[in-house]
Design a protein around this motif. Sequence first.
Motif, PDB file in Angstrom:
ATOM      1  N   GLY A 118    -118.481   5.536 -60.268  1.00  0.00           N
ATOM      2  CA  GLY A 118    -118.162   6.670 -58.583  1.00  0.00           C
ATOM      3  C   GLY A 118    -119.289   7.040 -58.640  1.00  0.00           C
ATOM      4  N   ALA A 119    -119.204   7.545 -57.120  1.00  0.00           N
ATOM      5  CA  ALA A 119    -119.973   7.989 -56.321  1.00  0.00           C
ATOM      6  C   ALA A 119    -120.104   9.089 -57.398  1.00  0.00           C
ATOM      7  N   ASN A 120    -121.922   9.085 -57.723  1.00  0.00           N
ATOM      8  CA  ASN A 120    -122.396  10.678 -57.900  1.00  0.00           C
ATOM      9  C   ASN A 120    -122.638  10.754 -59.646  1.00  0.00           C
ATOM     10  N   ALA A 121    -122.135   9.656 -60.552  1.00  0.00           N
ATOM     11  CA  ALA A 121    -121.429   8.894 -62.071  1.00  0.00           C
ATOM     12  C   ALA A 121    -123.177   9.383 -62.838  1.00  0.00           C
ATOM     13  N   VAL A 122    -122.838   9.884 -63.939  1.00  0.00           N
ATOM     14  CA  VAL A 122    -124.016   9.118 -64.375  1.00  0.00           C
ATOM     15  C   VAL A 122    -123.680   9.008 -65.966  1.00  0.00           C
ATOM     16  N   VAL A 123    -123.958   6.832 -66.046  1.00  0.00           N
ATOM     17  CA  VAL A 123    -123.382   6.550 -67.717  1.00  0.00           C
ATOM     18  C   VAL A 123    -125.122   6.711 -68.213  1.00  0.00           C
ATOM     19  N   LEU A 124    -124.302   7.775 -69.590  1.00  0.00           N
ATOM     20  CA  LEU A 124    -125.256   7.445 -70.705  1.00  0.00           C
ATOM     21  C   LEU A 124    -124.722   6.611 -72.150  1.00  0.00           C
ATOM     22  N   SER A 125    -123.014   6.131 -71.807  1.00  0.00           N
ATOM     23  CA  SER A 125    -122.452   5.616 -73.540  1.00  0.00           C
ATOM     24  C   SER A 125    -122.189   3.601 -72.457  1.00  0.00           C
ATOM     25  N   ASP A 126    -121.728   3.907 -73.140  1.00  0.00           N
ATOM     26  CA  ASP A 126    -121.158   1.619 -73.030  1.00  0.00           C
ATOM     27  C   ASP A 126    -119.679   1.913 -72.184  1.00  0.00           C
ATOM     28  N   CYS A 127    -119.665   1.506 -71.317  1.00  0.00           N
ATOM     29  CA  CYS A 127    -117.918   0.959 -69.988  1.00  0.00           C
ATOM     30  C   CYS A 127    -117.469   0.020 -70.490  1.00  0.00           C
ATOM     31  N   VAL A 128    -116.504  -0.105 -70.693  1.00  0.00           N
ATOM     32  CA  VAL A 128    -115.459  -0.921 -71.391  1.00  0.00           C
ATOM     33  C   VAL A 128    -115.229  -1.862 -69.720  1.00  0.00           C
TER      34      VAL A 128
ATOM     35  N   GLY B 239    -113.764  -4.148 -67.181  1.00  0.00           N
ATOM     36  CA  GLY B 239    -112.368  -3.443 -65.839  1.00  0.00           C
ATOM     37  C   GLY B 239    -112.304  -2.250 -65.581  1.00  0.00           C
ATOM     38  N   GLY B 240    -113.052  -0.934 -65.926  1.00  0.00           N
ATOM     39  CA  GLY B 240    -112.596   0.226 -66.395  1.00  0.00           C
ATOM     40  C   GLY B 240    -113.418   0.585 -65.272  1.00  0.00           C
ATOM     41  N   THR B 241    -112.735   2.052 -64.936  1.00  0.00           N
ATOM     42  CA  THR B 241    -113.574   2.596 -63.494  1.00  0.00           C
ATOM     43  C   THR B 241    -113.970   4.339 -64.162  1.00  0.00           C
ATOM     44  N   TYR B 242    -114.876   4.205 -63.915  1.00  0.00           N
ATOM     45  CA  TYR B 242    -116.143   5.703 -64.490  1.00  0.00           C
ATOM     46  C   TYR B 242    -116.448   6.709 -63.627  1.00  0.00           C
ATOM     47  N   VAL B 243    -116.231   7.901 -63.666  1.00  0.00           N
ATOM     48  CA  VAL B 243    -117.126   9.140 -62.253  1.00  0.00           C
ATOM     49  C   VAL B 243    -117.194  10.116 -63.453  1.00  0.00           C
ATOM     50  N   GLY B 244    -118.082  10.858 -62.616  1.00  0.00           N
ATOM     51  CA  GLY B 244    -118.433  12.120 -63.959  1.00  0.00           C
ATOM     52  C   GLY B 244    -119.845  11.861 -63.938  1.00  0.00           C
ATOM     53  N   VAL B 245    -119.912  13.277 -65.032  1.00  0.00           N
ATOM     54  CA  VAL B 245    -121.453  14.082 -65.904  1.00  0.00           C
ATOM     55  C   VAL B 245    -120.597  14.396 -67.097  1.00  0.00           C
TER      56      VAL B 245
ATOM     57  N   ALA C 162    -120.295  10.454 -67.464  1.00  0.00           N
ATOM     58  CA  ALA C 162    -119.564   9.553 -66.619  1.00  0.00           C
ATOM     59  C   ALA C 162    -118.558   9.368 -67.779  1.00  0.00           C
ATOM     60  N   VAL C 163    -116.463   9.377 -67.645  1.00  0.00           N
ATOM     61  CA  VAL C 163    -116.350   8.733 -68.355  1.00  0.00           C
ATOM     62  C   VAL C 163    -114.956   8.429 -68.146  1.00  0.00           C
ATOM     63  N   LEU C 164    -113.769   7.427 -68.960  1.00  0.00           N
ATOM     64  CA  LEU C 164    -113.060   6.721 -68.277  1.00  0.00           C
ATOM     65  C   LEU C 164    -112.257   7.486 -67.863  1.00  0.00           C
ATOM     66  N   VAL C 165    -112.168   6.486 -66.232  1.00  0.00           N
ATOM     67  CA  VAL C 165    -109.929   7.082 -65.478  1.00  0.00           C
ATOM     68  C   VAL C 165    -109.676   6.133 -65.600  1.00  0.00           C
ATOM     69  N   ARG C 166    -109.557   4.861 -65.589  1.00  0.00           N
ATOM     70  CA  ARG C 166    -108.841   3.907 -65.464  1.00  0.00           C
ATOM     71  C   ARG C 166    -109.150   2.400 -65.681  1.00  0.00           C
ATOM     72  N   SER C 167    -108.055   1.750 -66.595  1.00  0.00           N
ATOM     73  CA  SER C 167    -108.687   0.891 -67.510  1.00  0.00           C
ATOM     74  C   SER C 167    -107.766  -0.255 -66.734  1.00  0.00           C
TER      75      SER C 167
END
Length: 171
Positions: free
Chosen positions: A144-154, A156-162, A164-169
């Motif tokens: 998502g907009a303005n998200a900061v990814v610092l760890s792996d993402c699974v 099909g997932g949707t990540y948002v926040g700072v 970034a955390v998984l909000v939908r898989s």
Amino acid sequence: MTLSYLFECLVADWKSNIFFKSRFILFFFRISNFFALNGKISTILGLPFIVIYLFLSEWLLGIEIHPKARIGKGFVIFHGFGLVVNGYSVIGDYFKVRQGCCVGNKLKKDGTLTGAPFIGNNVELGVNAVVLGDVRIDDGVKIGANAVVLSDCVAGGTYVGVPAVLVRSLM
């Protein structure tokens, strides 16, 4: 990189992008990338083209996609400005970015740099999204907009926040 793969990427990039600026940058990126990734002699022969690409993209258009970045076909840039892609990044096919995105490494406390991100196919970054460090972003991830990814993402997932955390898989 082979000439046939270069042409395949050029065609896929052209079809995937609707904006002239994106098509222009990606054309010059692909040619520079071809010269930069095919050994020292190729890099020396392509140096004038690489310098022109860097001048046009970084200085005039505000887009820093390093010529050595490994990016698959169908790369899409929406509203390209302030975009940064590290030269050690490995990115799959049909990667979509928007303005202000950064894909790069980060500085550790001891002053050393981390590795660059590995990004799978069909990944999409929202406006000002940041992916930093030695992380793996699996296929089909949306950030998502303005998200900061610092760890792996699974996948099909949707990540948002700072951060970034998984909000939908989708898996």
